[in-house]
Write an enzyme that holds these catalytic residues in place. Structure first.
Site, mmCIF file in Angstrom:
data_model
loop_
_atom_site.group_PDB
_atom_site.id
_atom_site.type_symbol
_atom_site.label_atom_id
_atom_site.label_comp_id
_atom_site.label_asym_id
_atom_site.label_seq_id
_atom_site.Cartn_x
_atom_site.Cartn_y
_atom_site.Cartn_z
ATOM 1 N N GLY A 11 0.815 -1.216 0.000
ATOM 2 C CA GLY A 11 0.000 0.000 0.000
ATOM 3 C C GLY A 11 0.843 1.257 0.000
ATOM 4 O O GLY A 11 0.510 2.249 0.657
ATOM 5 N N SER A 13 1.759 3.425 -2.471
ATOM 6 C CA SER A 13 1.670 4.415 -3.546
ATOM 7 C C SER A 13 1.333 5.799 -3.036
ATOM 8 O O SER A 13 1.544 6.805 -3.735
ATOM 9 C CB SER A 13 0.620 3.985 -4.572
ATOM 10 O OG SER A 13 -0.656 3.879 -3.968
ATOM 11 N N SER A 14 0.793 5.892 -1.813
ATOM 12 C CA SER A 14 0.390 7.184 -1.268
ATOM 13 C C SER A 14 0.220 7.058 0.232
ATOM 14 O O SER A 14 0.348 5.974 0.811
ATOM 15 C CB SER A 14 -0.930 7.652 -1.904
ATOM 16 O OG SER A 14 -1.980 6.747 -1.594
ATOM 17 N N GLY A 15 -0.084 8.176 0.879
ATOM 18 C CA GLY A 15 -0.427 8.181 2.294
ATOM 19 C C GLY A 15 0.648 7.645 3.207
ATOM 20 O O GLY A 15 1.849 7.857 2.998
ATOM 21 N N ASP A 60 -0.818 -6.611 -5.771
ATOM 22 C CA ASP A 60 -2.227 -6.633 -5.392
ATOM 23 C C ASP A 60 -2.361 -7.634 -4.253
ATOM 24 O O ASP A 60 -2.264 -8.842 -4.456
ATOM 25 C CB ASP A 60 -3.091 -7.057 -6.584
ATOM 26 C CG ASP A 60 -4.572 -7.088 -6.257
ATOM 27 O OD1 ASP A 60 -4.938 -6.919 -5.076
ATOM 28 O OD2 ASP A 60 -5.376 -7.301 -7.192
ATOM 29 N N SER A 138 -2.722 -1.564 11.952
ATOM 30 C CA SER A 138 -4.092 -1.565 12.408
ATOM 31 C C SER A 138 -4.566 -0.113 12.347
ATOM 32 O O SER A 138 -4.333 0.574 11.353
ATOM 33 C CB SER A 138 -4.185 -2.145 13.825
ATOM 34 O OG SER A 138 -5.486 -2.079 14.327
ATOM 35 N N TYR A 152 -14.504 -0.976 8.002
ATOM 36 C CA TYR A 152 -13.095 -0.696 8.288
ATOM 37 C C TYR A 152 -12.746 -1.126 9.712
ATOM 38 O O TYR A 152 -11.719 -1.782 9.950
ATOM 39 C CB TYR A 152 -12.836 0.798 8.099
ATOM 40 C CG TYR A 152 -11.416 1.234 8.327
ATOM 41 C CD1 TYR A 152 -10.434 0.984 7.372
ATOM 42 C CD2 TYR A 152 -11.056 1.932 9.476
ATOM 43 C CE1 TYR A 152 -9.124 1.403 7.562
ATOM 44 C CE2 TYR A 152 -9.758 2.354 9.677
ATOM 45 C CZ TYR A 152 -8.791 2.089 8.719
ATOM 46 O OH TYR A 152 -7.500 2.515 8.926
ATOM 47 N N ALA A 154 -14.207 -3.361 11.567
ATOM 48 C CA ALA A 154 -14.199 -4.827 11.655
ATOM 49 C C ALA A 154 -12.893 -5.393 11.128
ATOM 50 O O ALA A 154 -12.311 -6.322 11.718
ATOM 51 C CB ALA A 154 -15.381 -5.398 10.874
ATOM 52 N N SER A 155 -12.400 -4.845 10.023
ATOM 53 C CA SER A 155 -11.144 -5.337 9.444
ATOM 54 C C SER A 155 -9.968 -5.088 10.376
ATOM 55 O O SER A 155 -9.057 -5.916 10.494
ATOM 56 C CB SER A 155 -10.897 -4.692 8.077
ATOM 57 O OG SER A 155 -10.528 -3.325 8.187
ATOM 58 N N LYS A 156 -9.974 -3.953 11.045
ATOM 59 C CA LYS A 156 -8.862 -3.621 11.934
ATOM 60 C C LYS A 156 -8.935 -4.390 13.253
ATOM 61 O O LYS A 156 -7.905 -4.781 13.809
ATOM 62 C CB LYS A 156 -8.821 -2.110 12.183
ATOM 63 C CG LYS A 156 -8.519 -1.292 10.936
ATOM 64 C CD LYS A 156 -7.203 -1.696 10.286
ATOM 65 C CE LYS A 156 -6.854 -0.832 9.085
ATOM 66 N NZ LYS A 156 -5.553 -1.181 8.484
#
Length: 278
Positions: A11, A13-15, A60, A138, A152, A154-156
């Site tokens: 992840g 590419s940015s942020g 990916d 997380s 989001y 739930a995923s974390k």
């Protein structure tokens, strides 16, 4: 002198992922920045940016073949992989009622299962090396829920539990596992924050509240911590011989909210969160 550590950041590419990859390269690591936007997809070549010095690689995290290919290319070129940093994530905003099951699946596939998939790809390598570092991103939302971010959150929450188990399992193999729990950062994540298809409809029972609360999200992010500060924390963690399991990073008020969650009765804390957003 250049540090010899080889790092894969997903992840990136940015942020926050980009900030971490850029800073670690600056500190002397050999960094591979993985992202779906780094194409050619078919060739999955390693390329070097003219702006950042780290290597860009198509990745990916939702695709088994892509994940395997990326890790294999790095190990074939470098002979090892010392650190995996799982940053890849996105979210879908919407009430539980307005968020479709398919939208939940999309968030969980990238954020949670993508993290699991990448851990599985590097663990055999790190076990063979008898050392390695895995840092899973997380969120403050992995410790506490906020309205209209249930997918989001739930995923974390899932990443928190999986990482706790993983940390115990791999200790005999010299692998250190850590959770990073960022609060709001000026990371541009609003570009990766699509709305559930039904959430923006004025026919939604939650529409007025939803608009108010999501505007608060945007304000908090625009006034959040700087990604570069988080990247510095990540670097320091990679240098620690025995890092903690968890590091909550970001603005003090949001970090304190996680502390309050642990010590206050649940309904009182819920009232505080509702009062803040509503």
């Amino acid at each position: 002198m250049k540090d010899s550590k080889v790092v894969l950041v997903t992840g990136a590419s940015s942020g926050l992922g980009l900030a971490v990859a850029t800073h670690l390269e600056k500190m002397g690591y050999t960094v591979y920045a993985g992202a779906r936007s780094f194409k050619d997809k078919d060739k999955a070549q390693i390329s070097t940016s003219s702006v950042e010095n780290h290597n860009k690689i198509y990745l990916d995290v939702t695709d088994e073949e892509s994940a395997s290919h990326a890790v294999d290319m790095i190990v074939n070129k470098e002979g090892k992989l010392d650190i995996l940093i799982n940053c890849a994530a996105f979210l879908v905003l919407g009430s539980v009622e307005d968020t479709s099951v398919d939208e939940y699946k999309g968030v969980l596939e990238t954020n949670f299962l993508g993290t699991v998939r990448m851990c599985q790809k590097v663990l055999p390598i790190m076990r063979k090396q008898k050392e390695g570092r895995i840092i899973n991103f997380s969120s403050i939302n992995g410790l506490m829920a906020t309205p209209f971010q249930s997918a989001y959150t739930a995923s974390k929450f899932a990443i928190e539990g999986m990482t706790e188990a993983l940390s115990i399992e791999v200790q005999d193999y010299g692998i250190k596992v850590t959770l990073i729990e960022p609060s709001d950062h000026r990371s541009g994540s609003k570009n990766y924050r699509p709305h559930a298809k039904k959430a923006d409809l004025k026919t939604s029972a939650y529409y007025d509240t939803y608009i108010k609360v999501t505007s608060k999200f945007a304000h908090d992010e625009d006034n959040g911590s700087y990604p570069e500060k988080l990247a510095e924390v990540v670097y320091k963690i990679t240098q620690k011989k025995n890092p903690n399991l968890r590091y909550t990073v970001g603005k003090i008020d949001q970090r304190l909210s996680a502390v309050l969650k642990r010590i206050l009765p649940a309904r009182i804390f819920e009232k505080i969160i509702r009062g803040y957003y509503y």
